[in-house]
Design a protein around this motif. Structure first.
Motif: not given
Length: 156
Positions: A8-19, A34-48
């Protein structure tokens, strides 16, 4: 094939396979909910700063990922839990979930909260969480009651 050894690696979300794994995750979520029920975060939202993201590797192969988002009062939200399609059914999700639980506990979290889908597609995830001590609960934070969502918590 059983899980041999995961790293397990604390990841910086830059590797192509992770993306790519995160892109597949979002594609699946929008395909089954339905779109209004999707709560998954995109890449930028995970980079906080309040989100710690881990990737799971078997040798040089990415087999999963998951994130923990710090909330108020010691609560932690489980986000972006995903096992790669070709690695499913081998215990990787269980190992990843247990790693995330350990990380939340080590950081002083008091409980882990999560939202997942109610559709059949999400049945394995619901079984995973229930089988690891999570119990259903009402919506938390900014989530609203939604027939497409199921909410869980685990006291640490």
């Amino acid at each position: 094939m059983p899980v041999v050894s995961l790293r397990f690696e604390l990841d910086d979300l830059t590797r192509p396979e992770v993306i790519r794994l995160l892109e597949e995750h979002l594609e699946d979520m929008y395909a089954v909910s339905p779109a209004e029920s999707v709560h998954a975060l995109d890449l930028e939202a995970l980079r906080v700063p309040e989100i710690a993201f881990w990737s799971a590797w078997e040798g040089t192969e990415l087999v999963g990922c998951g994130a923990l988002k710090s909330l108020a009062e010691g609560d932690v939200e489980l986000k972006s839990m995903r096992t790669s399609t070709h690695a499913r059914g081998r215990g990787i999700a269980t190992a990843l979930l247990r790693h995330l639980i350990e990380q939340a506990r080590a950081a002083g979290g008091r409980r882990i909260l999560l939202e997942t889908g109610s559709e059949d597609f999400h049945a394995p995830a619901r079984r995973l969480y229930a089988g690891n001590g999570f119990t259903e609960r009402p919506p938390f934070g900014s989530y609203a009651l939604d027939p497409n969502s199921v909410f869980f918590e685990l006291s640490l």
